[in-house]
Write a protein that holds these residues in place. Structure first.
Motif, PDB file in Angstrom:
ATOM      1  N   ASP A   1       0.834  -1.204   0.000  1.00 43.65           N
ATOM      2  CA  ASP A   1       0.000   0.000   0.000  1.00 43.65           C
ATOM      3  C   ASP A   1       0.868   1.253   0.000  1.00 43.65           C
ATOM      4  O   ASP A   1       1.977   1.245   0.518  1.00 43.65           O
ATOM      5  CB  ASP A   1      -0.896   0.038   1.248  1.00 43.65           C
TER       6      ASP A   1
ATOM      7  N   ASP B   1       0.597   3.883   1.705  1.00 43.59           N
ATOM      8  CA  ASP B   1       0.801   4.583   2.975  1.00 43.59           C
ATOM      9  C   ASP B   1       1.934   3.985   3.819  1.00 43.59           C
ATOM     10  O   ASP B   1       2.230   4.476   4.893  1.00 43.59           O
ATOM     11  CB  ASP B   1      -0.496   4.602   3.786  1.00 43.59           C
TER      12      ASP B   1
ATOM     13  N   GLN C   1       2.141   1.425   5.677  1.00 46.09           N
ATOM     14  CA  GLN C   1       1.829   0.877   6.996  1.00 46.09           C
ATOM     15  C   GLN C   1       2.504  -0.473   7.140  1.00 46.09           C
ATOM     16  O   GLN C   1       2.679  -0.984   8.230  1.00 46.09           O
ATOM     17  CB  GLN C   1       0.316   0.698   7.135  1.00 46.09           C
TER      18      GLN C   1
ATOM     19  N   ARG D   1       2.693  -3.851  11.988  1.00 45.74           N
ATOM     20  CA  ARG D   1       2.007  -2.856  11.167  1.00 45.74           C
ATOM     21  C   ARG D   1       2.136  -1.486  11.817  1.00 45.74           C
ATOM     22  O   ARG D   1       1.938  -1.317  13.007  1.00 45.74           O
ATOM     23  CB  ARG D   1       0.541  -3.224  11.023  1.00 45.74           C
TER      24      ARG D   1
ATOM     25  N   ARG E   1      -0.465   4.916   9.545  1.00 42.96           N
ATOM     26  CA  ARG E   1      -0.427   5.685   8.313  1.00 42.96           C
ATOM     27  C   ARG E   1       0.284   6.981   8.657  1.00 42.96           C
ATOM     28  O   ARG E   1      -0.107   7.656   9.601  1.00 42.96           O
ATOM     29  CB  ARG E   1      -1.878   5.980   7.935  1.00 42.96           C
TER      30      ARG E   1
HETATM   31 MG    MG Z   1      -3.406   1.729   4.943  1.00 44.65          MG
END
Ligand code: MG
Ligand code: UDP
Length: 326
Positions: A101, A103, A105, A203, A206
């Protein structure tokens, strides 16, 4: 040396793009430097019909950064389809692709482990979250509930794995044969088989911009996942219907007995109640069956999943087969 392509779907990601491009470029440079991947490895940013400046940022980065490629979709097709567009485009020019992704993360430092697993002969390497400390309580519980419901419904998917994974060219080739339009990649990829492995990471938050997956979309996504992979809900309705029939037989016996014994009461209340109840049940079942029919309707149309408006890649890489894509 194997060529790596990292595919990054972007929807209204102007706030994070620059930083993501920078971090991922560093990862690529580092891996090239360590001699783990080919010099022509690349980042493929897929613009999923963003309404903000994401595409102009991508094309500007493309001008300045030799590792950046860009794919502009003609409209917003959603995360899963955008990812598919990127993967299927990248598979022709890379030996392995990693999807991540925009972002960040997902921890970029495990990309190296993924590549190592690939060199050891794995075709699919899943990135699995070992902790979700930084997610909000709400996101964490809803997301984990999601995996549990999926499992209960008989959908095979990897627990705590999102769409951060490495796939070899041959696995992607296989993926391209799954023609469904209701795309739920996490459910399809385990069906491919081949040798797989997992790498673990924590994780992160963001770092800018906001989540494009509000609750409404998450529920929709879960529903899609279940109805595209499992027919259990239909079985449940069948069982419920059977149960109701048994109950009504008992109720019928009771009614006839009362009639014979002579206590003929008005019975209006119970009648009207069961009327509503059964009516509701039928409607509910019809609605659910309708969902499956809706899916069939979408599938039989076999519409293209996405429409590519532009594909930017650096000239030095273009060979005969790829010219057509432009
Ligand atoms: Mg995300
Ligand atoms: N995304 C996309 N199309 C969409 C929605 C999201 O390409 O219609 C991308 C988005 O840019 C991001 C990824 O999908 O790279 C995951 O979205 P997000 O981080 O918002 O989801 P979350 O991590 O909150 O589940």
């Amino acid at each position: 040396m194997s060529r790596l392509g990292i595919v990054i779907p972007c929807y209204n990601e102007e706030a994070v793009f620059q930083e993501s491009a920078k971090q991922l470029t560093d990862v690529i440079k580092d891996l090239i430097h360590k001699g783990k991947i080919d010099q022509n490895s690349f980042l493929l940013f897929v613009n999923d019909g963003s309404k903000d400046a994401t595409w102009s940022l991508i094309s500007r980065e493309f001008e300045q950064n030799e590792y950046v490629y860009g794919l502009n979709l003609a409209g917003n097709v959603g995360h899963q389809n955008a990812l598919m567009a990127g993967l299927l485009t990248a598979k022709d020019i890379a030996d392995m692709c990693i999807s991540i992704d925009a972002d960040l993360q997902d921890d970029v430092s495990v990309i190296e482990n993924m590549v190592d697993r690939f060199q050891e002969g794995c075709d699919i390497v899943y990135g699995v979250r070992s902790a979700r400390k930084t997610d909000t309580f709400f996101k964490r519980t809803t997301a984990q509930g999601f995996y549990k419901v999926m499992k209960m419904m008989g959908v095979k998917s990897i627990y705590n794995h999102a769409d951060y994974r490495l796939m070899s060219r041959r696995a992607l080739e296989q993926l391209s044969h799954y023609k469904e339009r209701n795309l739920f990649l996490r459910g399809i990829v385990p069906l491919i088989g081949y040798k797989t492995d997992c790498v673990y990471y924590e994780r992160k938050e963001r770092f800018a911009g906001e989540s494009k997956y509000p609750l409404k979309k998450m529920v929709g996504f879960a529903f899609d996942g279940i109805t595209s992979f499992s027919t259990k809900p239909m079985m449940m309705i069948l069982a419920m219907g059977l149960f109701m029939v048994l109950i009504s037989i008992l109720a019928g016996i009771y009614a006839i007995r009362s009639y014979i014994l002579g206590h003929v009461v008005g019975g209006w209340t119970s009648l009207i109640l069961s009327l509503w109840f059964i009516g509701g049940l039928i409607l509910f079942s019809l609605g659910l069956i309708g969902q499956y029919i809706g899916k069939i309707y979408i599938e039989v149309k076999e519409r293209p999943r996405y429409n590519i408006e532009a594909f930017l890649q650096h000239e030095k890489e273009i060979n005969e087969g790829e010219k057509e894509i432009r």
